[in-house]
Design an enzyme around this catalytic site. Structure first.
Site, PDB file in Angstrom:
ATOM      1  N   TYR A  17      -1.887  -0.065   9.985  1.00 56.88           N
ATOM      2  CA  TYR A  17      -1.709  -0.702   8.563  1.00 56.88           C
ATOM      3  C   TYR A  17      -0.484  -0.280   7.549  1.00 56.88           C
ATOM      4  O   TYR A  17       0.048  -1.096   7.292  1.00 56.88           O
ATOM      5  CB  TYR A  17      -3.055  -0.245   8.063  1.00 56.88           C
ATOM      6  N   SER A  29       0.850  -1.114  -0.071  1.00 59.84           N
ATOM      7  CA  SER A  29       0.083   0.075   0.122  1.00 59.84           C
ATOM      8  C   SER A  29       0.839   1.387   0.040  1.00 59.84           C
ATOM      9  O   SER A  29       2.103   1.272   0.588  1.00 59.84           O
ATOM     10  CB  SER A  29      -0.818   0.063   1.049  1.00 59.84           C
TER      11      SER A  29
END
Length: 256
Positions: free
Chosen positions: A158, A145
């Site tokens: 995350y 990501s």
């Protein structure tokens, strides 16, 4: 088709492959000639995916397995071994985010994020390594990501895990090069998938994402899938250990 852009004869596994980026990736690999096995823990999604491919005569199949568990990973390894005996492509796509202030996370939420976004890919790669070693110029692509590259508000956990996945990508690329296995990652920005549709449906949130993105729009899942497919193909045969942003320019925009 130029052989550099063909995956004919390749055997591919895509985790989390029944929706979103995973499903788009599986469809793209099929388009390029690969045989594809997707794995997901949702029986309905698995059955729907398998049924659609069978009706369309595509060389794809789907199995139910939770790769965040030891048992699920063993099931996957057994399935691949009995089906093909070797593996050429692995796309580690399982993952999920949770946007909230860091101090508000519970231990169980953190443990779940760790399992989905880091250790599942780590252990799937580990248990499938013997099969990848038997593959033909094998390629692994980890779906990271852009939150693991630059700070994205509310995603401290995350983002840290995706950064770890990017680092793991480089480490495995160096270690596994002697086994003729390339390992790369992609780092998408906000992409239109079932996991993001609720947030993107809010005009204020959607507009903030678009305003931060030089290309002026949200990514579509097939656009990320195309980059993953490139990293799996002979066309990228001299690329390994890289994390490639697929972010519409977001990470380099600066004061945009």
């Amino acid at each position: 088709m130029d052989a550099r852009w063909s995956l004919r004869g390749k055997r591919a596994v895509v985790t989390g492959g029944t929706k979103g980026i995973g499903r788009a990736t599986a469809d793209t690999l099929l388009d390029l000639g690969a045989s594809v096995l997707v794995v997901a823990r949702d029986p309905q999604g698995v059955e729907a995916t398998r049924g659609e491919w069978r009706r369309n005569g595509r060389d794809g199949d789907a199995v139910v397995s939770d790769v965040t568990s030891v048992e699920g990973r063993a099931t996957l390894a057994s399935e691949v071994s009995s089906r093909w005996g070797a593996l050429d492509i692995l796309v580690n796509n399982v993952g999920a985010g949770l946007r909230k202030p860091f101090a508000d996370y519970t231990e169980s939420e953190v443990d779940d994020l760790v399992s989905r976004n880091f250790t599942s890919a780590l252990h799937v790669s580990r248990v499938l390594f013997p099969l990848l070693s038997k593959g033909l110029d094998a390629a692994v692509v980890n779906v990271g990501s852009i939150a693991g590259v630059v700070n994205v508000s509310g995603t401290a956990v995350y983002g840290a895990l995706k950064a770890g996945l990017h680092q793991l990508t480089g480490g495995l690329a160096v270690e596994w090069a002697r086994n003729r296995i390339r390992v790369n990652a992609v780092a998408p920005w906000f992409t239109r998938t079932p996991l993001t549709e609720d947030g993107l449906a809010k005009p204020e949130f959607h507009d903030a994402i678009v305003a931060r993105t030089p290309l002026g729009r949200v990514a579509e899942a097939p656009e990320v899938a195309a980059v993953i497919a490139f990293l799996c193909s002979p066309a990228s045969s001299y690329v390994t250990g890289q994390t490639l942003p697929v972010d519409g320019g977001m990470s380099i925009a600066g004061l945009f």
